[in-house]
Design a protein around this motif. Sequence first.
Motif, PDB file in Angstrom:
ATOM      1  N   LEU A  17      39.890  37.044  60.095  1.00  0.00           N
ATOM      2  CA  LEU A  17      41.352  36.882  60.046  1.00  0.00           C
ATOM      3  C   LEU A  17      41.861  36.865  58.613  1.00  0.00           C
ATOM      4  O   LEU A  17      42.873  37.481  58.276  1.00  0.00           O
ATOM      5  N   VAL A  18      41.149  36.125  57.725  1.00  0.00           N
ATOM      6  CA  VAL A  18      41.552  36.074  56.320  1.00  0.00           C
ATOM      7  C   VAL A  18      41.500  37.458  55.695  1.00  0.00           C
ATOM      8  O   VAL A  18      42.397  37.881  54.959  1.00  0.00           O
ATOM      9  N   MET A  19      40.432  38.205  55.974  1.00  0.00           N
ATOM     10  CA  MET A  19      40.287  39.550  55.424  1.00  0.00           C
ATOM     11  C   MET A  19      41.397  40.473  55.926  1.00  0.00           C
ATOM     12  O   MET A  19      41.952  41.281  55.179  1.00  0.00           O
ATOM     13  N   ALA A  20      41.723  40.330  57.217  1.00  0.00           N
ATOM     14  CA  ALA A  20      42.793  41.163  57.782  1.00  0.00           C
ATOM     15  C   ALA A  20      44.139  40.851  57.114  1.00  0.00           C
ATOM     16  O   ALA A  20      44.921  41.758  56.802  1.00  0.00           O
ATOM     17  N   ILE A  21      44.396  39.556  56.880  1.00  0.00           N
ATOM     18  CA  ILE A  21      45.651  39.171  56.231  1.00  0.00           C
ATOM     19  C   ILE A  21      45.714  39.707  54.809  1.00  0.00           C
ATOM     20  O   ILE A  21      46.743  40.207  54.354  1.00  0.00           O
ATOM     21  N   VAL A  22      44.571  39.619  54.097  1.00  0.00           N
ATOM     22  CA  VAL A  22      44.525  40.131  52.711  1.00  0.00           C
ATOM     23  C   VAL A  22      44.782  41.630  52.683  1.00  0.00           C
ATOM     24  O   VAL A  22      45.555  42.148  51.861  1.00  0.00           O
ATOM     25  N   VAL A  23      44.115  42.369  53.571  1.00  0.00           N
ATOM     26  CA  VAL A  23      44.293  43.829  53.623  1.00  0.00           C
ATOM     27  C   VAL A  23      45.740  44.185  53.958  1.00  0.00           C
ATOM     28  O   VAL A  23      46.346  45.061  53.334  1.00  0.00           O
ATOM     29  N   LEU A  24      46.305  43.499  54.938  1.00  0.00           N
ATOM     30  CA  LEU A  24      47.701  43.762  55.304  1.00  0.00           C
ATOM     31  C   LEU A  24      48.646  43.444  54.145  1.00  0.00           C
ATOM     32  O   LEU A  24      49.634  44.138  53.903  1.00  0.00           O
ATOM     33  N   GLY A  25      48.341  42.379  53.389  1.00  0.00           N
ATOM     34  CA  GLY A  25      49.166  42.032  52.232  1.00  0.00           C
ATOM     35  C   GLY A  25      49.124  43.113  51.169  1.00  0.00           C
ATOM     36  O   GLY A  25      50.155  43.490  50.589  1.00  0.00           O
ATOM     37  N   ILE A  26      47.911  43.622  50.906  1.00  0.00           N
ATOM     38  CA  ILE A  26      47.768  44.691  49.903  1.00  0.00           C
ATOM     39  C   ILE A  26      48.526  45.946  50.333  1.00  0.00           C
ATOM     40  O   ILE A  26      49.242  46.572  49.548  1.00  0.00           O
ATOM     41  N   VAL A  27      48.349  46.301  51.624  1.00  0.00           N
ATOM     42  CA  VAL A  27      49.055  47.485  52.144  1.00  0.00           C
ATOM     43  C   VAL A  27      50.568  47.285  52.063  1.00  0.00           C
ATOM     44  O   VAL A  27      51.321  48.182  51.683  1.00  0.00           O
ATOM     45  N   ILE A  29      52.298  45.291  49.994  1.00  0.00           N
ATOM     46  CA  ILE A  29      52.767  45.323  48.602  1.00  0.00           C
ATOM     47  C   ILE A  29      52.813  46.759  48.087  1.00  0.00           C
ATOM     48  O   ILE A  29      53.774  47.191  47.456  1.00  0.00           O
ATOM     49  N   THR A  30      51.743  47.525  48.378  1.00  0.00           N
ATOM     50  CA  THR A  30      51.694  48.922  47.926  1.00  0.00           C
ATOM     51  C   THR A  30      52.820  49.736  48.547  1.00  0.00           C
ATOM     52  O   THR A  30      53.500  50.517  47.865  1.00  0.00           O
ATOM     53  N   THR A  31      53.050  49.536  49.838  1.00  0.00           N
ATOM     54  CA  THR A  31      54.116  50.278  50.516  1.00  0.00           C
ATOM     55  C   THR A  31      55.491  49.927  49.965  1.00  0.00           C
ATOM     56  O   THR A  31      56.328  50.799  49.724  1.00  0.00           O
ATOM     57  N   SER A  32      55.714  48.630  49.714  1.00  0.00           N
ATOM     58  CA  SER A  32      57.015  48.209  49.187  1.00  0.00           C
ATOM     59  C   SER A  32      57.250  48.775  47.793  1.00  0.00           C
ATOM     60  O   SER A  32      58.376  49.130  47.429  1.00  0.00           O
ATOM     61  N   LYS A  33      56.162  48.885  46.993  1.00  0.00           N
ATOM     62  CA  LYS A  33      56.314  49.457  45.656  1.00  0.00           C
ATOM     63  C   LYS A  33      56.669  50.926  45.742  1.00  0.00           C
ATOM     64  O   LYS A  33      57.512  51.422  44.992  1.00  0.00           O
ATOM     65  N   PHE A  34      56.021  51.643  46.675  1.00  0.00           N
ATOM     66  CA  PHE A  34      56.342  53.056  46.841  1.00  0.00           C
ATOM     67  C   PHE A  34      57.804  53.224  47.273  1.00  0.00           C
ATOM     68  O   PHE A  34      58.527  54.085  46.770  1.00  0.00           O
ATOM     69  N   VAL A  35      58.243  52.384  48.200  1.00  0.00           N
ATOM     70  CA  VAL A  35      59.642  52.441  48.644  1.00  0.00           C
ATOM     71  C   VAL A  35      60.583  52.090  47.496  1.00  0.00           C
ATOM     72  O   VAL A  35      61.615  52.733  47.285  1.00  0.00           O
ATOM     73  N   GLY A  36      60.208  51.044  46.722  1.00  0.00           N
ATOM     74  CA  GLY A  36      61.036  50.648  45.589  1.00  0.00           C
ATOM     75  C   GLY A  36      61.125  51.732  44.535  1.00  0.00           C
ATOM     76  O   GLY A  36      62.201  52.009  43.984  1.00  0.00           O
ATOM     77  N   TRP A  37      59.992  52.387  44.233  1.00  0.00           N
ATOM     78  CA  TRP A  37      60.002  53.490  43.270  1.00  0.00           C
ATOM     79  C   TRP A  37      60.880  54.633  43.762  1.00  0.00           C
ATOM     80  O   TRP A  37      61.606  55.244  42.994  1.00  0.00           O
ATOM     81  N   GLY A  38      60.784  54.904  45.052  1.00  0.00           N
ATOM     82  CA  GLY A  38      61.616  55.979  45.606  1.00  0.00           C
ATOM     83  C   GLY A  38      63.101  55.669  45.498  1.00  0.00           C
ATOM     84  O   GLY A  38      63.907  56.530  45.136  1.00  0.00           O
ATOM     85  N   ALA A  39      63.465  54.409  45.798  1.00  0.00           N
ATOM     86  CA  ALA A  39      64.873  54.008  45.706  1.00  0.00           C
ATOM     87  C   ALA A  39      65.354  54.053  44.257  1.00  0.00           C
ATOM     88  O   ALA A  39      66.462  54.515  43.959  1.00  0.00           O
ATOM     89  N   THR A  40      64.489  53.562  43.334  1.00  0.00           N
ATOM     90  CA  THR A  40      64.847  53.586  41.910  1.00  0.00           C
ATOM     91  C   THR A  40      65.022  55.021  41.424  1.00  0.00           C
ATOM     92  O   THR A  40      65.957  55.335  40.676  1.00  0.00           O
ATOM     93  N   TYR A  41      64.117  55.896  41.852  1.00  0.00           N
ATOM     94  CA  TYR A  41      64.202  57.314  41.449  1.00  0.00           C
ATOM     95  C   TYR A  41      65.483  57.947  41.996  1.00  0.00           C
ATOM     96  O   TYR A  41      66.159  58.706  41.291  1.00  0.00           O
ATOM     97  N   TYR A  42      65.824  57.621  43.232  1.00  0.00           N
ATOM     98  CA  TYR A  42      67.045  58.173  43.832  1.00  0.00           C
ATOM     99  C   TYR A  42      68.288  57.711  43.067  1.00  0.00           C
ATOM    100  O   TYR A  42      69.182  58.514  42.770  1.00  0.00           O
TER     101      TYR A  42
END
Length: 281
Positions: A17-27, A29-42
């Motif tokens: 469960l801990v490993m799953a939570i960590v992996v989901l957190g990393i995914v 954070i990475t996804t939100s950064k990609f979305v944030g970069w896209g919004a900033t670029y736009y």
Amino acid sequence: MRQQQLNKDAGFTLIELVMAIVVLGIVGITTSKFVGWGATYYVDVSERQLVLDDSRFVIERLTRELRSAVPYSLRTLNDTDNNTACIEYIPIVTSAKYLDAPISPTSSSSLTLVSPTSGAITAASQISIYPTAVADVYNSASQQTFTIDSVDAVDEDDESQVIHFAASISIGQGSPASRYYQWTTPVSYCLENSKIYRYQGYPAAVDQFNPTELKAADDVSYSLMAENVSNSVLTEAPFHVDSHASLLRHGQVAIYLEFSRLTDNNESMFFHHLVQIPNAP
């Protein structure tokens, strides 16, 4: 018994469960950064396009208008204390040749013209003949610009037209090409801090009006033409007039405008544009 043992072993351990939570957190954070970069670029691209559209509009509009200016009607006014600068010109209403003019030392209260092919000669408008300096256009004492009092009908035989003045006039210098220019009121483009406004509908004057005086003038109308202009008038004025008159052209105007982005004043667009003024006295 075997079925009960299988059911007992079918859950997740705490480590899983801990490993799953960590992996989901990393995914996440990475996804939100990609979305944030896209919004900033736009947003970045949108702001760049906005600045580019502003600059193109005002430069193209000003270029088109300056090419129809009365010769030597262009003049500039720079106020470094208030970071304001204006370029003023007078649009041509009609233009053609004159046939019989009272050139100094002769005088007359009338003038015979070739009727223009477009537009019409009207009373209360101004007529300029062979202006070779700004004062020849804006100051009637120079005897190159006069106010039309009345206008006769066009002679259908030779397409000539006679205009009359309230008193006898004497033209200081005749045009080598026998040209005349009819006009009514000036137009000004003014940089005021970070904005450019266009003024019209005010009377011509010997001394050029500043933006405060233009706004206070009777019947004046003005429109916002551009924003985000970051010129410092003290270091680089936006308008420069270079007059080299000939029978083919009047001179040229150098336009220098600096546009800064809304969110980053350290990133600017610079425009150096040269406008040839084809009308000659």
